[in-house]
Design an enzyme around this catalytic site. Structure first.
Site, short mmCIF file in Angstrom:
data_model
loop_
_atom_site.label_atom_id
_atom_site.label_comp_id
_atom_site.label_asym_id
_atom_site.label_seq_id
_atom_site.Cartn_x
_atom_site.Cartn_y
_atom_site.Cartn_z
N ASP A 109 -15.62 20.15 -40.93
CA ASP A 109 -16.79 20.25 -40.06
C ASP A 109 -16.43 20.05 -38.60
OD1 ASP A 109 -16.21 17.53 -40.24
OD2 ASP A 109 -17.88 17.09 -41.57
N ASN A 143 -24.94 7.49 -46.72
CA ASN A 143 -26.06 8.12 -47.43
C ASN A 143 -25.57 9.14 -48.45
OD1 ASN A 143 -25.24 10.26 -45.83
ND2 ASN A 143 -27.19 10.49 -44.73
N HIS A 179 -23.36 11.64 -47.85
CA HIS A 179 -22.98 12.97 -47.36
C HIS A 179 -21.47 13.17 -47.48
CE1 HIS A 179 -22.51 11.00 -43.23
NE2 HIS A 179 -21.38 11.65 -43.36
N GLU A 189 -25.92 16.72 -45.66
CA GLU A 189 -26.79 15.57 -45.73
C GLU A 189 -27.65 15.60 -47.01
OE1 GLU A 189 -26.51 13.16 -43.77
OE2 GLU A 189 -26.39 13.71 -41.67
#
Length: 243
Positions: free
Chosen positions: A67, A135, A137, A142
């Site tokens: 990314d 979380n 990801h 996400e």
């Protein structure tokens, strides 16, 4: 899914690096999928040393990163291109034109498609490195109501922006968007290595790898991959079942 649990961060980093070093030794022209963040820094330091010591060579290796932030120049010290150059590429014998990151400046649907095609043109990723967010990801995929398929543009969750703000002078400086390999892209990798350390990752490690497979916890999809190794330190592994 295989778990390797080491005493501390340094041993975890060395153990994970050994997996990549062995892969490079066995297939010198392999395609590596790489990740950024604080967790892989120790792994990269180990690979730099291995290369310096003549144990491995990156001369024929091709890399694709997961990314990149949108709208952040590559010269910016918080860009992922800068991170990769600083932590790995500038210190090993790799050809820079074989190191690939998504373009966050020209971030549109065509850029995503081109990145996906570039991976396919190289025959896919042999071994993919992943961290895991608090979380759940992976990359910048996400929590959502569905699993993303290919490289795509994402709006970052507030929790991710807050977690990454430690790298910036102010939280307002953290980019709000990113371009990331999709879940489907990640799952095509022939082998996946996940690294996580610290007590703060213990809960999500348990949830992702021992809970239900749901897009609200993106990393949980890795339970369906045929070849995943999760490398943890004692703290990150503290909540996983012992049986």
């Amino acid at each position: 899914m295989k778990f390797i649990i080491e005493k501390d961060y340094d041993k975890m980093s060395r153990s994970a690096a050994d997996i990549f070093a062995e892969h490079i030794e066995q297939n010198p022209s392999c395609v590596l999928g790489l990740a950024t963040g604080s967790t892989p820094e120790g792994l990269y330091a180990c690979l730099v040393k291995d290369c310096s010591d003549g144990k491995i060579s990156f001369s024929d290796v091709t890399t694709f990163n997961l990314d990149e932030y949108c709208d952040l120049p590559v010269e910016n010290e918080q860009s992922y291109r800068y991170f990769m150059n600083f932590n790995l590429f500038d210190h090993v014998d790799i050809a820079k034109n074989r190191t690939n990151l998504p373009c966050g400046i020209k971030a549109d649907d065509e850029t995503c498609k081109n990145y996906e095609q570039a991976i396919e043109d190289e025959g896919g990723i042999d071994i993919q490195l992943l961290g895991i967010g608090h979380n759940g990801h992976i990359g910048f995929n996400e929590p959502s109501d569905s699993f993303s398929v290919i490289t795509n543009l994402v709006d970052l969750k507030d929790s991710t922006i807050e977690a990454n703000s430690r790298f910036f002078d102010d939280i307002s400086d953290v980019p709000k968007r990113a371009i990331t390999m999709g879940i489907g892209t990640i799952m095509k990798a022939r082998k996946v290595v996940v690294v996580a350390n610290g007590q703060g990752k213990a809960e999500i490690v348990k949830k992702a790898f021992f809970g239900p497979v749901v897009p609200e916890v993106p990393a949980s999809v890795l339970q369906l991959h045929p070849d995943v190794t999760v490398v943890l330190d004692d703290e990150a592994a503290s909540l996983i079942p012992k049986d």
